[in-house]
Scaffold this active site. Structure first.
Site, PDB file in Angstrom:
ATOM      1  CG  ASN A  47      -1.032  -1.971  -4.411  1.00  0.00           C
ATOM      2  OD1 ASN A  47      -1.864  -1.119  -4.717  1.00  0.00           O
ATOM      3  ND2 ASN A  47      -1.042  -2.576  -3.248  1.00  0.00           N
ATOM      4  CB  CYS A  75      -0.900   0.031   1.220  1.00  0.00           C
ATOM      5  SG  CYS A  75      -1.757   1.608   1.379  1.00  0.00           S
ATOM      6  N   GLY A 105      -3.479  -3.842 -13.284  1.00  0.00           N
ATOM      7  CA  GLY A 105      -2.936  -2.486 -13.362  1.00  0.00           C
ATOM      8  C   GLY A 105      -3.396  -1.843 -14.652  1.00  0.00           C
TER       9      GLY A 105
HETATM   10  C1  DHB Z   1      -4.715   2.216  -0.771  1.00  0.00           C
HETATM   11  C2  DHB Z   1      -4.242   0.941  -0.630  1.00  0.00           C
HETATM   12  C3  DHB Z   1      -3.536   0.368  -1.658  1.00  0.00           C
HETATM   13  O1  DHB Z   1      -3.027  -0.883  -1.571  1.00  0.00           O
HETATM   14  C4  DHB Z   1      -3.328   1.101  -2.821  1.00  0.00           C
HETATM   15  O2  DHB Z   1      -2.643   0.553  -3.821  1.00  0.00           O
HETATM   16  C5  DHB Z   1      -3.813   2.366  -2.960  1.00  0.00           C
HETATM   17  C6  DHB Z   1      -4.518   2.927  -1.931  1.00  0.00           C
HETATM   18  C7  DHB Z   1      -5.425   2.888   0.333  1.00  0.00           C
HETATM   19  O3  DHB Z   1      -6.271   2.281   1.000  1.00  0.00           O
HETATM   20  O4  DHB Z   1      -5.114   4.058   0.573  1.00  0.00           O
END
Ligand code: DHB
Length: 321
Positions: free
Chosen positions: A209, A145, A261
């Site tokens: 991600n 994230c 993606g």
């Molecule tokens: C969030 C989480 C993620 O894994 C991502 O790629 C983008 C945003 C989030 O919850 O902020």
């Protein structure tokens, strides 16, 4: 699959190529999976099941309840979305009950994958212990994230040592539930992290991600639009990066890749399969255009396969190498 439509005057037959596929021992009716995070409330994920996804990856759960980042959390721009939700979720105690209910209700219809995020290895283990008895078809470890830091001050997936260590520890307690590691493109070498995860026993790699973080500025207010100022970038802007990552990872690991993606069109889907994806995540485009894109993509993929005499999507996986 043969679909019959009868009308008073005629019977029309549409032949659809076989889209089903088996990954990590799990049967998916089609290769399309909803990536984690694009739908933010567990109960709302039923829209993805009803929309015809082959599999659904739920929004990441964390140890504590998280209210999320300041609004706005998501913003559309020409080539995609920028988001900083801040992993808003109910936390593992309440969240695992919601997930358990969800799997009971929809798990027989569509394979459900549970995503977990933690900032400490111990927390990850606690989350996995809570989720394994709910029998998801896989657990996805969100090691990437971009908006929340871990105990080392960065997402765990940025470091091959930490990523490998988490997977290794998780695998000791995950039993028969496959473990996927979701990786970030925001690293100099995603391949070495994928390899470390595989060496530690990961059953699949989810790539990628969101990228960035990125930023959009409101020129009237002269300020960044997103509440947290910056956020992960998804959508078409991300696609070539995602494709390159999947391509590189495919050359380095044997475990299946769940490629995602910015996939928006059937051409993107075919490219993802050709790069080496076993399943294909379709997220941002469902946010911008609605779930109707899934039946459209299924039909278009089937047409593409028929036109190219392909009877099984496995015939496409990795052929670009
Ligand atoms: C969030 C989480 C993620 O894994 C991502 O790629 C983008 C945003 C989030 O919850 O902020």
């Amino acid at each position: 699959m043969v679909v019959w439509y009868s009308s008073p005057v005629s019977v029309i037959t549409f032949i659809m190529a076989k889209l089903d596929t088996t990954v990590c021992g799990v049967q998916f009716q089609n290769p399309f999976v909803l990536p984690s995070g694009i739908i933010t409330e567990t109960t709302e994920h039923k829209r993805a099941v009803e929309g015809g996804f082959g599999g659904v990856i739920l929004k990441s759960l964390t140890f504590e309840r998280r209210e999320g980042n300041p609004l706005p959390r998501m913003w559309k721009f020409d080539a995609g979305l920028i988001n900083s939700v801040g992993l808003r979720n109910a936390g593992i105690e309440e969240g695992s009950q919601e997930v358990g209910e969800f799997i009971k209700t929809y798990g027989t219809q569509t394979p459900i994958i549970v995503s977990l995020f933690a900032t400490k290895i111990k927390e990850f283990l606690y989350l996995v212990e809570k989720i394994v008895p709910l029998a998801p078809v896989a657990i996805e470890l969100n090691l990437s994230c971009p908006n929340v830091d871990d105990e080392f001050g960065k997402p765990l997936g940025m470091d091959k040592g930490a990523a490998g260590q988490i997977v290794e520890e998780v695998k000791k307690i995950s039993g028969s539930v496959p473990v996927w590691a979701k990786l970030s493109p925001n690293v100099p070498n995603i391949v070495e992290i994928a390899k470390a995860c595989e060496a530690s026993g990961a059953d699949g790699i989810t790539a990628i991600n969101t990228a960035g973080p990125g930023m959009i500025i409101d020129i009237k207010k002269r300020k960044p639009i997103i509440g947290a100022k910056m956020g992960g970038v998804s959508g078409p802007a991300l696609f070539p990066i995602a494709l390159r990552c999947v391509y590189e990872i495919y050359e380095a690991v044997k475990i299946p890749i769940i490629g995602m993606g910015g996939v928006s069109t059937v051409t993107d889907v075919v490219q993802m399969l050709m790069a080496g994806s076993a399943l294909v995540g379709v997220g941002t485009i469902t946010y911008t255009k609605g779930m109707k894109v899934i039946p459209e993509l299924k039909q278009q993929l089937s047409d593409y396969m028929d036109q190219n005499s392909i009877t099984d999507i496995k015939e496409l996986i990795g052929v670009a190498h």
